[in-house]
Write an enzyme that holds these catalytic residues in place. Structure first.
Site, PDB file in Angstrom:
ATOM      1  N   ASN A 235       0.845  -1.195   0.000  1.00  0.00           N
ATOM      2  CA  ASN A 235       0.000   0.000   0.000  1.00  0.00           C
ATOM      3  C   ASN A 235       0.884   1.250   0.000  1.00  0.00           C
ATOM      4  OD1 ASN A 235      -2.718   1.389   0.492  1.00  0.00           O
ATOM      5  ND2 ASN A 235      -1.396   2.234   2.065  1.00  0.00           N
ATOM      6  N   GLU A 236       0.756   2.051  -1.059  1.00  0.00           N
ATOM      7  CA  GLU A 236       1.465   3.339  -1.145  1.00  0.00           C
ATOM      8  C   GLU A 236       2.944   3.194  -0.825  1.00  0.00           C
ATOM      9  OE1 GLU A 236      -0.555   6.369   1.137  1.00  0.00           O
ATOM     10  OE2 GLU A 236      -2.119   6.406  -0.368  1.00  0.00           O
TER      11      GLU A 236
ATOM     12  N   ASN B  23      -4.906   4.951  -4.887  1.00  0.00           N
ATOM     13  CA  ASN B  23      -5.482   5.739  -3.789  1.00  0.00           C
ATOM     14  C   ASN B  23      -5.490   7.195  -4.257  1.00  0.00           C
ATOM     15  OD1 ASN B  23      -5.246   3.320  -2.460  1.00  0.00           O
ATOM     16  ND2 ASN B  23      -3.643   3.981  -1.042  1.00  0.00           N
TER      17      ASN B  23
ATOM     18  N   TYR C 154      -7.343  15.921  -0.080  1.00  0.00           N
ATOM     19  CA  TYR C 154      -5.989  16.428   0.173  1.00  0.00           C
ATOM     20  C   TYR C 154      -5.518  17.403  -0.907  1.00  0.00           C
ATOM     21  CZ  TYR C 154      -5.462  12.928   3.816  1.00  0.00           C
ATOM     22  OH  TYR C 154      -5.624  12.176   4.938  1.00  0.00           O
TER      23      TYR C 154
ATOM     24  N   TRP D 267     -12.451   4.900   1.341  1.00  0.00           N
ATOM     25  CA  TRP D 267     -11.643   4.948   2.564  1.00  0.00           C
ATOM     26  C   TRP D 267     -12.299   5.906   3.520  1.00  0.00           C
ATOM     27  CZ3 TRP D 267      -7.905   1.788   4.003  1.00  0.00           C
ATOM     28  CH2 TRP D 267      -7.192   2.114   5.157  1.00  0.00           C
TER      29      TRP D 267
ATOM     30  N   LYS E  39     -12.431   9.530   8.186  1.00  0.00           N
ATOM     31  CA  LYS E  39     -12.981   9.386   6.829  1.00  0.00           C
ATOM     32  C   LYS E  39     -14.092   8.334   6.784  1.00  0.00           C
ATOM     33  CE  LYS E  39      -8.932  11.048   4.397  1.00  0.00           C
ATOM     34  NZ  LYS E  39      -8.076  11.108   5.626  1.00  0.00           N
TER      35      LYS E  39
HETATM   36  C1  GCU Z   1      -3.526   6.786   2.626  1.00  0.00           C
HETATM   37  C2  GCU Z   1      -3.296   5.488   3.373  1.00  0.00           C
HETATM   38  C3  GCU Z   1      -4.313   5.223   4.440  1.00  0.00           C
HETATM   39  C4  GCU Z   1      -4.608   6.519   5.173  1.00  0.00           C
HETATM   40  C5  GCU Z   1      -5.281   7.437   4.183  1.00  0.00           C
HETATM   41  C6  GCU Z   1      -5.670   8.774   4.822  1.00  0.00           C
HETATM   42  O1  GCU Z   1      -4.001   6.555   1.372  1.00  0.00           O
HETATM   43  O2  GCU Z   1      -3.251   4.370   2.512  1.00  0.00           O
HETATM   44  O3  GCU Z   1      -3.784   4.237   5.323  1.00  0.00           O
HETATM   45  O4  GCU Z   1      -5.431   6.300   6.297  1.00  0.00           O
HETATM   46  O5  GCU Z   1      -4.364   7.753   3.149  1.00  0.00           O
HETATM   47  O6  GCU Z   1      -4.835   9.684   4.747  1.00  0.00           O
HETATM   48  O7  GCU Z   1      -6.766   8.842   5.382  1.00  0.00           O
END
Ligand code: GCU
Length: 739
Positions: A370-371, A425, A431, A505, A526
């Site tokens: 992941n990322e 993602n 953001y 998410w 979130k």
């Molecule tokens: C990222 C990450 C998550 C994190 C999310 C966020 O994409 O993969 O683990 O919680 O961003 O910033 O809410």
């Protein structure tokens, strides 16, 4: 004799520091598993939850064992690294906080009294993932511990914590039949295994510790996700009496660059959310009740898929996915920052994830990371992924590998195409930038890579249900902004059938002790549902409108009681074709529509607003007030109403902050002027964020995206640094430059 499995959660003693001994046992805190020592200190922000080594101890009498019988201990989750000692001697070490592992106690059992001690460590290191991520790394024996007694000849307990039996159904959709291969591994003296499933029994010889049988099932009942999650059960037994069973599902899965995900031969659109395994007040120490509640909420929303991030979840939750038909993305916690010394740990965690979960029909892909390029991409990182990709293909040729890429990773980077499929993602509209940049991103990606299966593994916006805003703005953490953001994202998804899966998410707010935002320290907000699972935010219901067949109607804004506007928008989500709105029991209006129904309602005093659709109804109360309720606004946030009217900004024939960055940069006067105006702000931003700002390489594709953003959106992006006065000054300067 049959194997005997007892839950061994009671009667433990917990020690924060030193290894306990028989005579210090009484000094330990009496605890019952599942247990985490971070249940409380991980939910108050400050990133100060306890990370280190703690100890668990349990005294027990040696159980009666018949000749050849063995005693094993099974840990379903010990985070993050555990060492197991019996009567002072070390039996095992396990690195990885999310998988099952087992230890044989028999050789070191003492007659009479025995002392088991377990050290568990969630401290910082450079070898065991996760080490850097946006969630709390809870420590503890946070899942069940079981005591197993097995005969000398028994199904294997020591192969990467696996179930000892592997079921591979192969379905012929045209013939409506399935061929089910069942393999079982045996330790100890055994001639044959008796397999039975679907009313059939096959006796297979044991060769080199393994026995295999192939069943033919006619008129097979398919496992068809939430439509019909039908499960068969296979049992395997030995003459010794040992016996195990496993459930399986007969289905076909496919991934097509244009049609997305295919289930049992047809395109099957996947839309759901991600889930972390924690709960307010409990941390990661969940029981079946919490797992069941989470699965039920996903189904109530109408989700047909869940991304089980960012690590291996409890067996019981994968079982619930099988039973509910939730298509699952499973992954290991190879996350955020590549650690060269962590390579073996990624391979170990992936081996356990696949071996332990191979039989679950709900799982359709293995997530490699992941990322992971979030902190830079190296050759060693790529090599690590090549190894993981090959490992998954060897362990499981029936499922594709996938990755969740960070949005800064250039979509043309070869790493994007290393796994069989992939998702990104994307946080445009939270953001960075505006939500419609998600649409453009997907259109550009699909045009550039028409043969690449692509999905959306994360997207979201934080919302605290206490914060309400009649004019929602990105960054205000209001329930309204989160709802309109998800309205857009679902519309984007509905228009792009090639997106193989949407994983919002997140389904639930979750523990991130490093955060202290939006009025709830220690939480990432979130979620569509709050951390305690008590509040479904309005956004939950736009998903339900798209996904659920269960008739419903939901008036948004039930928490937006005090409203300063004379005419207020009453927004209703429903999966019904028509909604009737009543104000103080009088019919106000009826509207036909599609999922989102908006009514402009004049308010003077207190009103009861009721929406009806078919037999369903939803009611809220609103009060007209003279001034906005200050409790609805996130403390410290400047909800900057920068301009009330467009005509204050745009001067015909001249530039303004409404123009795009790219257009202004390309102009001989406007470009340098804007650069000069932004320079002091960028200097301040760099100072505020340290050298992070400097070493983020903005890939060309992202730069293109940023150039499409308006100056106004770019300035909003810079947050509190940019005051209304600065915006007026910049707009004024641009208004003096003719196009
Ligand atoms: C990222 C990450 C998550 C994190 C999310 C966020 O994409 O993969 O683990 O919680 O961003 O910033 O809410």
């Amino acid at each position: 004799m049959m194997r005997n499995k007892i839950c061994w959660n009671d009667g433990w003693r917990f020690f924060r520091k030193d290894q306990p001994a028989a005579d210090t046992l009484a000094a330990g805190e009496a605890v019952t598993l599942p247990h985490t020592w971070n249940a409380k200190d991980s939910q108050d922000g400050g990133n100060d939850y306890y990370r280190g080594t703690c100890w668990y101890a349990k005294r027990f009498a040696k159980p009666e064992l018949a000749a050849g019988e063995q005693l094993w201990l099974e840990f379903e989750g010990a985070a993050m690294t555990a060492e197991v000692y019996l009567n002072g001697q070390k039996l095992a070490r396990h690195e990885g906080g999310y998988s099952t592992f087992r230890v044989e106690l028999t050789p070191l059992l003492a007659e009479g009294d025995n002392l088991l001690t377990v050290s568990v460590d969630n401290g910082k290191n450079r070898t065991v993932y996760p080490q850097k991520a946006d969630f709390t790394f809870y420590g503890g024996l946070y899942r069940d511990v079981n005591l197993l007694t097995v005969p000398a000849a028994h199904f294997c307990l020591s192969y990467h914590g696996g179930p000892g039996v592997k079921v591979t159904p192969t379905v012929d959709l045209d013939a409506r039949s399935a061929s089910v291969t069942v393999e079982a591994w045996v330790d100890g003296p055994a001639e044959q295994v008796t397999f039975s499933t679907a009313g059939q029994t096959i006796e297979a010889p044991v060769q080199d510790g393994c026995a295999k049988a192939v069943f033919a099932i006619e008129n097979v009942r398919l496992w068809d996700s939430v439509e019909d999650p039908y499960l068969y059960t296979v049992t395997a037994s030995l003459d010794s009496g040992d016996s195990i069973s496993a459930r399986y599902g007969c289905r076909t899965i496919g991934f097509d660059a244009d049609k997305g995900f295919l289930l049992n031969g047809r395109p099957y659109r996947l839309c759901g959310a991600a889930r972390h395994q924690d709960r307010q007040g409990l941390g990661s120490a969940l029981t079946k009740k919490e797992h069941e509640e989470d699965a039920a909420l996903l189904r109530e929303m109408g989700a047909n898929t869940v991304r089980l991030a960012h690590y291996q979840h409890a067996q019981y939750f994968y079982d619930l996915c099988d039973e509910n038909g939730l298509i699952a993305w499973a992954e290991i916690p190879y996350i955020t920052e590549h650690m060269p010394e962590g390579r073996q740990n990624t391979l170990d965690q992936m081996t356990e994830l696949v071996v332990q979960n191979y039989n679950h029909p709900s799982i359709v892909c293995w997530g490699l990371s992941n990322e992971i390029t979030g902190s830079g991409k190296t050759d060693d990182l790529v090599a690590n992924h090549e190894l993981l990709n090959d490992l998954c293909h060897r362990l499981d040729p029936t499922r594709p590998t996938t990755m969740a890429h960070v949005f800064m990773l250039d979509p043309n980077d070869p790493l994007v195409f290393l796994p069989d499929i992939r998702s990104y993602n994307l946080y445009y509209g939270w953001y960075v930038g505006d939500w419609d940049q998600n649409d453009r991103w997907f259109d550009e990606f699909h045009a550039a890579h028409p043969d690449a299966v692509i999905g959306l593994s994360e997207y979201g916006a934080d919302a605290n249900p206490a914060y309400q805003n009649g004019r929602p703005e990105k960054g205000d953490w209001s329930e309204e902004y989160q709802a309109v953001y998800h309205e857009h994202m679902l519309k984007m998804w509905s228009e792009r059938p090639y997106i193989w899966a949407m994983h919002c998410w997140n389904m639930f707010d979750f523990g991130a002790d490093g955060r202290d935002e939006g009025g709830k320290p220690g939480q990432n907000q979130k979620g569509l549902v709050t951390f305690d699972r008590k509040t479904k935010k309005d956004a939950f219901y736009i998903y339900k409108a798209y996904l659920s067949k269960e008739p419903f109607v939901h008036i948004c804004g039930s928490r937006y009681v005090d409203r300063p506007e004379e005419i207020t928008e009453i927004k209703v989500y429903s999966n019904q074709p028509e909604v009737a709105l009543y104000v103080d029991s009088r019919l106000f209006a009826k509207k036909a529509g599609d999922k989102v129904f908006k009514f402009q309602v004049p308010i003077t005093g207190s009103h009861t607003i009721r929406a009806e659709a078919g037999d369903c109804q939803s009611v809220i109360l609103v009060h007209h007030v003279d001034a906005p309720n200050p409790d609805y606004v996130k403390p410290g946030s400047e909800i900057v109403n920068w301009f009330d009217r467009e005509d204050e900004i745009v001067r015909e024939g001249y530039f303004s902050i409404k123009d795009s960055m790219g257009e202004i940069k390309a102009h001989p006067q406007a470009g340098p002027a804007l650069a000069e105006l932004l320079a002091p702000l960028q200097a301040k931003a760099a100072a505020a964020y340290g050298d992070v700002a400097k070493n983020i390489q903005i890939p060309e594709s992202m730069q293109r995206m940023m150039d499409q953003m308006s100056v106004e959106a770019t300035l909003k992006q810079m947050g509190k640094l940019v005051t209304p006065a600065i915006v007026h000054e910049i707009n004024g300067a641009l208004n003096r430059i003719a196009k």
